[in-house]
Design an enzyme around this catalytic site. Structure first.
Site, PDB file in Angstrom:
ATOM      1  N   VAL A  83       0.843  -1.205   0.000  1.00 10.46           N
ATOM      2  CA  VAL A  83       0.000   0.000   0.000  1.00 10.46           C
ATOM      3  C   VAL A  83       0.877   1.253   0.000  1.00 10.46           C
ATOM      4  O   VAL A  83       0.632   2.214  -0.737  1.00 10.46           O
ATOM      5  CB  VAL A  83      -0.960   0.021   1.225  1.00 10.46           C
ATOM      6  CG1 VAL A  83      -1.743   1.326   1.266  1.00 10.46           C
ATOM      7  CG2 VAL A  83      -1.912  -1.150   1.196  1.00 10.46           C
ATOM      8  N   ASP A 139      10.528   3.286   6.139  1.00 13.19           N
ATOM      9  CA  ASP A 139      10.244   1.941   6.646  1.00 13.19           C
ATOM     10  C   ASP A 139      11.268   1.612   7.734  1.00 13.19           C
ATOM     11  O   ASP A 139      12.338   2.221   7.784  1.00 13.19           O
ATOM     12  CB  ASP A 139      10.324   0.902   5.511  1.00 13.19           C
ATOM     13  CG  ASP A 139       9.525  -0.349   5.838  1.00 13.19           C
ATOM     14  OD1 ASP A 139       8.418  -0.515   5.297  1.00 13.19           O
ATOM     15  OD2 ASP A 139      10.006  -1.163   6.663  1.00 13.19           O
ATOM     16  N   CYS A 186      -6.576  -9.460   2.140  1.00 13.34           N
ATOM     17  CA  CYS A 186      -7.554  -8.471   2.620  1.00 13.34           C
ATOM     18  C   CYS A 186      -8.882  -9.082   3.049  1.00 13.34           C
ATOM     19  O   CYS A 186      -9.306  -8.935   4.195  1.00 13.34           O
ATOM     20  CB  CYS A 186      -7.817  -7.448   1.530  1.00 13.34           C
ATOM     21  SG  CYS A 186      -6.321  -6.661   0.966  1.00 13.34           S
TER      22      CYS A 186
HETATM   23  C1  UGA Z   1      -9.690  -6.583  -2.453  1.00 14.39           C
HETATM   24  C2  UGA Z   1     -10.671  -5.542  -3.017  1.00 14.39           C
HETATM   25  O1  UGA Z   1     -11.075  -5.880  -4.341  1.00 14.39           O
HETATM   26  C3  UGA Z   1     -10.047  -4.143  -3.036  1.00 14.39           C
HETATM   27  O2  UGA Z   1     -11.019  -3.183  -3.443  1.00 14.39           O
HETATM   28  C4  UGA Z   1      -9.574  -3.805  -1.629  1.00 14.39           C
HETATM   29  O3  UGA Z   1      -8.960  -2.527  -1.580  1.00 14.39           O
HETATM   30  C5  UGA Z   1      -8.576  -4.849  -1.185  1.00 14.39           C
HETATM   31  O4  UGA Z   1      -9.211  -6.139  -1.187  1.00 14.39           O
HETATM   32  C6  UGA Z   1      -8.110  -4.462   0.203  1.00 14.39           C
HETATM   33  O5  UGA Z   1      -8.909  -4.504   1.148  1.00 14.39           O
HETATM   34  O6  UGA Z   1      -6.981  -3.963   0.327  1.00 14.39           O
HETATM   35  P1  UGA Z   1      -7.731  -8.099  -3.534  1.00 14.39           P
HETATM   36  O7  UGA Z   1      -7.745  -8.856  -2.255  1.00 14.39           O
HETATM   37  O8  UGA Z   1      -6.441  -7.680  -4.115  1.00 14.39           O
HETATM   38  O9  UGA Z   1      -8.613  -6.718  -3.365  1.00 14.39           O
HETATM   39  O10 UGA Z   1      -8.397  -9.014  -4.628  1.00 14.39           O
HETATM   40  P2  UGA Z   1      -9.781  -9.181  -5.415  1.00 14.39           P
HETATM   41  O11 UGA Z   1      -9.509  -9.017  -6.846  1.00 14.39           O
HETATM   42  O12 UGA Z   1     -10.862  -8.359  -4.825  1.00 14.39           O
HETATM   43  O13 UGA Z   1     -10.084 -10.739  -5.154  1.00 14.39           O
HETATM   44  C7  UGA Z   1     -10.304 -11.234  -3.842  1.00 14.39           C
HETATM   45  C8  UGA Z   1     -10.663 -12.701  -3.884  1.00 14.39           C
HETATM   46  O14 UGA Z   1     -11.992 -12.879  -4.371  1.00 14.39           O
HETATM   47  C9  UGA Z   1      -9.777 -13.550  -4.789  1.00 14.39           C
HETATM   48  O15 UGA Z   1      -9.488 -14.773  -4.136  1.00 14.39           O
HETATM   49  C10 UGA Z   1     -10.629 -13.793  -6.021  1.00 14.39           C
HETATM   50  O16 UGA Z   1     -10.302 -14.965  -6.683  1.00 14.39           O
HETATM   51  C11 UGA Z   1     -12.006 -13.872  -5.390  1.00 14.39           C
HETATM   52  N1  UGA Z   1     -13.111 -13.555  -6.321  1.00 14.39           N
HETATM   53  C12 UGA Z   1     -13.260 -12.304  -6.837  1.00 14.39           C
HETATM   54  C13 UGA Z   1     -14.029 -14.537  -6.638  1.00 14.39           C
HETATM   55  O17 UGA Z   1     -13.946 -15.685  -6.167  1.00 14.39           O
HETATM   56  N2  UGA Z   1     -15.080 -14.241  -7.471  1.00 14.39           N
HETATM   57  C14 UGA Z   1     -15.245 -12.996  -8.000  1.00 14.39           C
HETATM   58  O18 UGA Z   1     -16.214 -12.786  -8.750  1.00 14.39           O
HETATM   59  C15 UGA Z   1     -14.308 -12.013  -7.680  1.00 14.39           C
END
Ligand code: UGA
Length: 445
Positions: A15, A34, A258
């Site tokens: 971040v 850091d 996250c």
């Molecule tokens: C997530 C959020 O999308 C961000 O907006 C947020 O800022 C971030 O967490 C955080 O709190 O810092 P991220 O964890 O990088 O981001 O990844 P995502 O792309 O959101 O995917 C999260 C999980 O959900 C993955 O395991 C993905 O495979 C799964 N997923 C996502 C599904 O199983 N189905 C979907 O339709 C979408």
């Protein structure tokens, strides 16, 4: 373009570096601090501690505007201080704020008014506590603003520079305005609000996204029972403008650094305040069960898994990253090993090391699937789209593909000679439940 300011960033993690790099891209001077000497040295040498698309280019392009330091006093003469440190879960599920507090302990004393900006995801109420602590230390010239990040791994730079919204929660209007000005040049709605609401917006947004995933995963499980295809269902549902198409991909469950942590933190935050957040508890439970459903699918085809060779294809929690934190692959590997299966694992970038003890790592997909009784697609890597070839089929002991991400086309995969099971898709055209018999109608009279 925003008027150039000087910004201090606490934390040279994911971040912090995305935030620092992108603010430099917007024209600001940035100093990233850091506590880890080797990390700062690596950054001076132009090396990043993780993979994030476009970030190396952003940091390189703005090299003259970004400095890295171990010394917090270098941040004394800045306009804003962004806290970008990790907030991992504790054993109780609450967020561990010790990194936040130690960053605050290191705050330099400045001559002029500064704004302290919380980017890290923190429980609601943290801003209030921090404000009280700062006042207790006599740091009255330091404003406090909650400005949560909404960055997804793999698209963080794009998410920062093209945000859906910028959320700014402040105790004092002038501090909120100062932070809003830093984002000048970006076109996005700005949500100016109070600190507690800003903190809650972040937790609620993530919880809602997880709810959508667990919801569609449960719909998928019902689809399997009744012979519908969840991919078709999500397409039809997502076209309703009130619902939208995003985060409706059924699969093997969510993971990452996250969602799992933030869902626990919000559940815990609610129960600490005396409220049982039933829906979120169910979302979390559905996700845990979803990660394990692949095991049942394998058993359905292979019977007992003892001695069976299973290829796990993809280990990262999603494509485009090498991050394996809370990845479904970890749960799956350990369940399969516990069943006595032989696990071969492949990923183009993720390296599990000790995390996947007992599994054999393969250098290539071909290596992983050779003599395997089943291949399981765990991460939606593009490289796996062409998995269903004759070569792969011939090299496997049994041509069985379990597609945990619905990456392949079922008909094409079956036509290529594989037994195929996705998530929430009919396992074969003939395997839907028999129709319920109509009740016999009594003929009166
Ligand atoms: C997530 C959020 O999308 C961000 O907006 C947020 O800022 C971030 O967490 C955080 O709190 O810092 P991220 O964890 O990088 O981001 O990844 P995502 O792309 O959101 O995917 C999260 C999980 O959900 C993955 O395991 C993905 O495979 C799964 N997923 C996502 C599904 O199983 N189905 C979907 O339709 C979408």
């Amino acid at each position: 373009m925003a008027e150039s300011r000087t910004i201090g960033v606490f934390g040279a993690g994911w971040v912090g570096l995305v935030t620092g790099g992108c603010f430099a891209e917007l024209g600001h001077e940035v100093i990233v601090r850091d506590v880890m000497q080797d990390r700062i040295e690596a950054l001076h040498a132009g090396q990043l501690p993780f993979h994030e698309a476009n970030l190396p280019e952003v940091l390189e392009r703005n090299r003259d505007r970004i400095r890295y330091t171990l010394d917090p006093h270098d941040l004394a003469d800045t306009d804003a201080l962004f806290i970008c440190v990790q907030t991992p879960p504790t054993y109780s599920g609450d967020a561990d704020l010790s990194f936040v507090w130690s960053a605050l302990d290191d705050l330099p004393r400045a001559e002029r008014r500064q704004v302290l900006v919380m980017k890290s995801t923190v429980p609601v109420g943290t801003g209030e506590k921090v404000r009280a602590a700062l006042e207790g230390r006599g740091l009255t010239n330091l404003g406090y603003v909650s400005n949560p990040e909404f960055l997804a791994e793999g698209s963080a730079v794009r998410d920062f520079l093209n945000p859906d919204r910028i959320v700014i929660g402040a105790f004092a209007d002038e501090d909120g305005a100062a932070v809003e000005a830093l984002y000048g040049g970006l076109e996005a709605p700005v949500v100016r609000t109070d600190v507690a609401s800003a903190e809650m917006i972040k937790l609620a947004a993530n919880a809602f996204l997880m709810t959508r995933i667990s919801f569609i995963n449960e719909i998928a499980n019902v689809c399997e029972a009744v012979g519908a295809d969840v991919v078709e269902v999500a397409r039809g549902v997502g076209l309703d403008h009130r619902l939208g198409p995003h985060f409706l991909r059924a699969g093997i469950g969510y993971g990452g650094s996250c969602f799992p942590k933030d869902s626990l933190a919000l559940k815990q935050l609610a129960s600490n305040s005396g409220y049982h957040f039933q829906l979120l508890a169910a979302v979390i439970e559905v996700n845990e069960l979803q990660k394990r459903r692949v095991v049942q699918k394998l058993q359905k085809h292979l019977g007992k898994l003892r001695g069976k060779k299973i290829a796990l294809l993809g280990l990262a929690f999603k494509a485009g990253t090498d991050d394996m934190r809370e990845a479904p692959s970890l749960v799956l590997a350990s369940r399969l090993l516990a069943e006595g299966a032989e696990v071969r694992a492949w990923d183009p970038v993720a390296r599990p090391g000790e995390l996947m003890k007992g599994a054999v790592l393969s250098d290539s997909v071909a290596d992983a699937v050779r003599d395997a009784d089943a291949a399981v697609i765990v991460t939606e890597w593009d490289e796996l789209r062409g998995l269903a070839t004759q070569e792969v089929r011939d090299s496997m002991a049994r041509p069985l593909i379990i597609d945990g991400r619905n990456l392949l086309d079922p008909a094409e995969t079956r036509a290529a000679g594989f037994a195929y099971e996705g998530i929430g898709r009919p396992s074969s055209p003939f395997e839907s439940l028999p129709e319920t018999a109509e009740p016999e109608t009594k003929v009166s009279g």
